[in-house]
Design an enzyme around this catalytic site. Structure first.
Site, PDB file in Angstrom:
ATOM      1  N   GLY B 218       0.830  -1.205   0.000  1.00 42.53           N
ATOM      2  CA  GLY B 218       0.000   0.000   0.000  1.00 42.53           C
ATOM      3  C   GLY B 218       0.860   1.248   0.000  1.00 42.53           C
ATOM      4  O   GLY B 218       1.946   1.282  -0.596  1.00 42.53           O
ATOM      5  N   SER B 219       0.402   2.242   0.748  1.00 43.52           N
ATOM      6  CA  SER B 219       1.042   3.561   0.674  1.00 43.52           C
ATOM      7  C   SER B 219       2.416   3.615   1.311  1.00 43.52           C
ATOM      8  O   SER B 219       3.133   4.597   1.129  1.00 43.52           O
ATOM      9  CB  SER B 219       0.142   4.597   1.339  1.00 43.52           C
ATOM     10  N   THR B 220       2.812   2.579   2.092  1.00 43.02           N
ATOM     11  CA  THR B 220       4.193   2.614   2.584  1.00 43.02           C
ATOM     12  C   THR B 220       5.167   2.586   1.410  1.00 43.02           C
ATOM     13  O   THR B 220       6.297   3.043   1.525  1.00 43.02           O
ATOM     14  CB  THR B 220       4.499   1.419   3.516  1.00 43.02           C
ATOM     15  N   PHE B 221       4.677   2.091   0.254  1.00 45.58           N
ATOM     16  CA  PHE B 221       5.555   2.058  -0.920  1.00 45.58           C
ATOM     17  C   PHE B 221       5.838   3.460  -1.450  1.00 45.58           C
ATOM     18  O   PHE B 221       6.773   3.681  -2.218  1.00 45.58           O
ATOM     19  CB  PHE B 221       4.935   1.180  -2.015  1.00 45.58           C
ATOM     20  N   LYS B 222       5.017   4.431  -1.027  1.00 42.21           N
ATOM     21  CA  LYS B 222       5.252   5.810  -1.483  1.00 42.21           C
ATOM     22  C   LYS B 222       6.605   6.318  -0.997  1.00 42.21           C
ATOM     23  O   LYS B 222       7.138   7.282  -1.553  1.00 42.21           O
ATOM     24  CB  LYS B 222       4.123   6.714  -1.001  1.00 42.21           C
TER      25      LYS B 222
END
Lengths: 490, 481
Positions: B218-222
């Site tokens: 999810g957004s931790t990949f940002k």
């Protein structure tokens, strides 16, 4: 040179010293085993050790009284082996299962030694057995085929070699081999001249007459009979090897070995082709690691393969007493006990034990070399060859040098019959060795002149008897001289 | 006759020589082959019953061998097994060992090269080979806090690492099990117990969630996107970006939108700080499509994606796909599509940001001591690489601080500890459940520890209610020390 020798020393003190060493090894092995396996070392160990030491020391005293010139090495070697055997059986007891095998083995050891002592005490001279030559044949044959009798015969592990005595089972072949050894020694000692003189010469080899082949044929038939009727391959090999060796020693003729070898070849091939038991053994021997044969429920190669794994597990130095897993091998305390020793004492320990056996049979043969009468020589060599063949057949079977058979390692393996038989043999060989080294009492007639007389001050020397027979003279000479004494005599 | 006796003796000695050769061959050159034979149960009994070395945390054993009365000489005993199940693994008679029992097997059995002299000594003193003692970097109290903090009945992982050394201070998961159940000395009992353990949903003794579970990040990949964006020099925390509520992905009908429950809709154009703090999707998707696939994948691989590693447990490789269409790239940039990550991977990335851009090799092993307690191996911090510059690291720290102060990670906001963090919600196709993430480090001005919390297959609200508060609990526990 050696003519200056005075009366030989009895060397019983040396024996006592060696016996003490042997007892330290035997009893020590038992205690080390217990310590390594975290078994409580209770008074039982001291009682057992005390009983064993006590019986052994009584044996020593009896030798001092009745056969003080007996070979001083034989008893200590046997005591070491027997004690190590009890320790290993006890060790396998501790690993689970029946816990009383070692106690029974100790009891049987004491009983066997008692019988051996009685034999020593009452027989006094092995030559008296010569009178029993033909009786021995009868007794031996009866004993051998006793397990065939319905009612008392028993079959254990596929071999019908046991009789039921009610309170215990017994393997009469262990006593039969002594009786047959006596018969062959007596027969050959009586008839060797005849066998030697008659016969036809083909090139360098002199072949015997057909009728003189009779004893060899008897041996061959006994061996085949044992094999076919009792499916006992081990004893079959042992009996035939024994007879061949004794005939060779009696005659010094290579032709006997050739004839015997042919008979073995024919017998072996016939057995392999027509005796299912033997076919299976050979199959297991050649294809032990084959998956089908390994996992066969009956008559598979698990035993031999697990035995080899045990040896490999021991490696050079062994796992140490009590630290291996010899109980993974079926019959670890009897047929496979040498594998157990190989595992826990390693190549080094097993080699040491082989050397003990080697020393033991060498002392047996030395007694044969030394004794003056042909009967004694044949008997001693016969017993030595029995020992050699038993060890070879057992360890050769374990290591896949030859097919595995049902013999047990002398003095080590659990089993009262085998202990009794082997201890009786020890008693007889001790008597023979006593006869070999004993100074001969010749009364007042002493060679006072000539070569034989020089330097002799003790009347009890060999010199007086030197002329009686070449054999007997040779017996008392140094080994090198003995060779010239008998080498080309006949 | 005597000559014949001598000949007989020579032949007899010859037979004995044959025996001697036979036992020599079996007991020396053939031993290795025979000991390795599949039918040779001795080796198995010996190995499985061996007195293995102890695994300790803070000097106390969590796995040790004690003498046994069974057919095996020793029984492996685990203390606080639920806390350490995945780390120690289990040592069974029925199956090969797992966890550190497998990864450190050479040391624990005393067979490692560095223990050669120990073995030689043992050979001469007659003592049995002894395995080495393995001391872990785990802090037992922190491990207990981590395990207790994880919500019961959910599938969660917590990892706490020291950002300067890579040492793992805590690594816990739920559900867990009792490793002693699998160390039993009976294969049938083993099978029975194993079946019972595996009957618990989401539990497997062969699988340690923090390092083996590859799930959508999810957004931790940002954080990877940010590393690529800031690293390119074209973006800064102040860069203004379009922030539409949703975009239609190229060559498809697929809509990619910002999360409807958040604050993204309040600004249709915002700076990167706001966008990161609120975790808006559309600006990152646009940025990824602008930059192309390669910079994103390179950034990901610099952090460790697409490669396995050993800590010394084997960490499953996290995945970033290749040859993406723009639409797939856009979805990948927000940690969806085929992108996966293990909690350990996300934690490593967090450590690198915290440590000024230098990524340290994570490890569980502090020291290995021989049987006489002399140190055989001592862990030295080892740099894995420099995936981002220290400037980028500083910028990312600021962005992550904003996420805690005024963004999606506000539940971790604390007056005592200055935390920098990033949340994530990985959607799971075909279900309403999500993977709920948070990863962060603290103190933000002097980072010491990185904490990653992940819950799998959890209801969205439950997940966001757990992750950031769990992280805060861990920081409070570790930094107060």
């Amino acid at each position: 040179m050696i003519r200056t020798e005075t009366a030989p020393a009895p060397r019983r003190n040396l024996e006592l010293f060696l016996l003490l060493l042997a007892l330290v090894v035997a009893v020590g092995a038992q205690i080390i085993t217990a310590a390594a396996m975290d078994a409580p070392i209770d008074e039982g160990y001291y009682v057992d050790g005390g009983i064993y030491a006590g019986v052994v020391l009584v044996f020593h005293i009896i030798l001092r009284i009745r056969a003080k010139y007996a070979d001083p090495f034989i008893l200590p070697i046997v005591v070491t082996l027997n004690g190590l055997g009890i320790a290993m059986i006890h060790r396998i007891d501790l690993a689970g299962g029946d816990g009383s095998v070692a106690d029974r083995q100790l009891l049987w050891s004491a009983v066997s030694m008692a019988f051996a002592m009685a034999l020593l005490w009452f027989l006094q001279d092995h030559r008296r057995l010569r009178q029993l030559t033909y009786l021995s044949l009868v007794v031996g044959t009866v004993l051998l085929f006793l397990p065939m009798l319905p009612g008392i015969g028993m079959e254990i592990n596929g071999a019908r070699i046991w009789v039921n005595l009610g309170f215990a089972s017994f393997q009469p072949s262990e006593l039969a081999k002594i009786a047959l050894g006596v018969f062959f020694a007596g027969f050959l000692a009586n008839n060797r001249d005849l066998i030697l003189l008659a016969g036809r010469k083909f090139g360098p080899l002199q072949f015997p007459r057909i009728q003189d082949l009779a004893p060899l044929m008897i041996g061959w038939l006994v061996a085949i009979g044992v094999l076919v009727v009792q499916t006992d391959l081990g004893n079959s090999i042992m009996f035939f090897g024994l007879f061949m060796a004794m005939i060779y020693v009696a005659t010094s003729r290579l032709s006997w070995i050739i004839i015997g070898g042919l008979l073995v070849a024919v017998g072996g091939v016939l057995a392999w082709m027509f005796v299912p038991h033997v076919t299976a053994r050979v199959d297991i021997w050649l294809n032990a690691f084959d998956e089908d044969i390994y996992s066969r429920e009956f008559g598979g190669s698990e035993q031999v393969v697990q035995g080899i794994f045990g040896l490999a597990n021991g490696g050079l130095t062994g796992t140490g007493l009590g630290s291996g897993m010899p109980n993974r091998v079926p019959l670890a305390n009897s047929d496979m006990i040498l594998a157990a020793f190989g595992e826990e004492l390693g190549l080094i320990g097993l080699t040491a034990m082989l050397l003990l056996y080697l020393l033991l049979f060498s002392r047996f043969m030395r007694a044969g070399l030394g004794t003056r009468d042909a009967f004694g020589k044949l008997l001693a060599v016969g017993f030595a060859v029995m020992l050699v063949l038993q060890v070879f057949v057992v360890l050769g079977g374990i290591t896949r040098v030859i097919p595995m058979t049902g013999l047990t390692a002398p003095f080590l393996a659990a089993g009262g019959s085998s202990l009794l038989g082997n201890w009786l043999i020890v008693a007889l060989v001790l008597l023979i060795s006593h006869a070999a080294r004993r100074p001969i009492v010749v009364g007042p007639m002493v060679n006072a002149s000539g070569d034989e007389a020089s330097g002799i001050e003790n009347p009890t020397t060999e010199a007086a008897e030197a002329t009686a027979s070449e054999d007997e003279a040779a017996a008392f000479q140094d080994e090198d001289e003995a060779r010239s004494g008998t080498g080309g005599a006949r | 006759m005597n000559n014949a006796i001598r000949h007989t003796w020579v032949v007899s000695v010859g037979l004995f020589m044959t025996l001697f050769i036979a036992i020599s061959v079996i007991q020396v050159p053939m031993t290795d082959e025979l000991n390795a034979h599949p039918h040779n149960v001795r080796q198995m009994y010996q190995d499985r019953g061996a007195d293995r070395g102890t695994i300790t945390v803070d000097g106390d054993p969590i796995a040790e061998s004690v003498p046994s009365d069974s057919a095996f000489d020793h029984q492996r005993v685990y203390h606080d097994p639920e806390l350490y199940a995945g780390i120690t693994g289990f040592y069974s008679i029925a199956e090969p060992p797992t966890g550190l029992e497998s990864a450190m097997n050479e040391y624990l059995t005393g067979q490692a090269d560095s223990q050669f002299f120990d073995r030689m000594t043992a050979l001469f003193t007659g003592s049995a080979d002894e395995g080495a003692q393995v001391e872990l970097t785990i802090d037992p109290e922190l491990q207990q806090v981590a395990y207790d903090t994880l919500a019961q009945g959910e599938r969660g992982s917590i990892i706490v690492t020291d950002v300067e050394t890579g040492e793992i201070r805590a690594m816990a998961t739920r559900p867990s099990y009792d490793t002693n159940e699998l160390a039993v000395h009976s294969t049938s009992q083993f099978s029975e117990n194993k079946a019972e353990i595996e009957s618990v949903e989401g539990l497997s003794p062969y699988y340690f969630r923090p390092i083996n579970s590859t799930i959508a990040p999810g957004s931790t990949f940002k954080l990877v996107d940010l590393a690529a964006m800031l690293g390119s020099g074209d973006y800064s925390p102040d860069t203004m970006l379009d922030n539409p509520d949703q975009i239609t992905l190229p060559q498809s009908q697929t809509q990619l939108g910002n999360f409807f429950g958040g604050n993204c809709h309040t600004s249709s154009r915002a700076d990167l700080t706001f966008i990161t703090a609120q975790s808006c999707n559309t600006p990152f998707a646009e940025a990824a499509m602008d930059m192309g696939e390669d910079p994103i994948r390179e950034a990901a691989e610099d952090f460790g994606w697409n490669s396995e590693m050993q800590i010394p447990l084997s960490v499953t490789a996290s995945h970033f796909p290749e040859d993406l269409t723009d639409a797939a790239l856009a979805q990948s940039s927000i940690g969806q599509y085929d992108v996966t990550a293990t909690p350990m991977q996300i934690n490593m990335m967090t450590m690198a940001i915290a440590n000024g851009g230098t990524m340290m090799q994570p490890t569980l092993i502090e020291t290995v001591r021989g049987s006489d307690l002399q140190v055989i191996e001592q862990h030295e911090p080892e740099e894995l690489g420099q995936p981002i510059s220290s400037d980028v690291a500083d910028d990312m720290t600021e962005l992550m601080q904003a996420a805690v102060e005024e963004g999606t990670a506000h539940r971790a906001n604390s007056s005592d500890i200055d935390i920098a963090a990033k949340t994530g919600t990985g959607q799971i196709g075909g279900t309403d459940l999500v993977n709920s993430w948070v990863t962060g480090f603290a103190p933000a001005d002097d980072p010491q520890y990185a904490v990653t919390v992940a819950y799998e297959r959890i209801v969205f609200e439950t997940g966001t209610g757990l992750t950031a508060p769990n992280m805060l609990t861990m920081f409070e526990a570790v930094i107060e020390e």
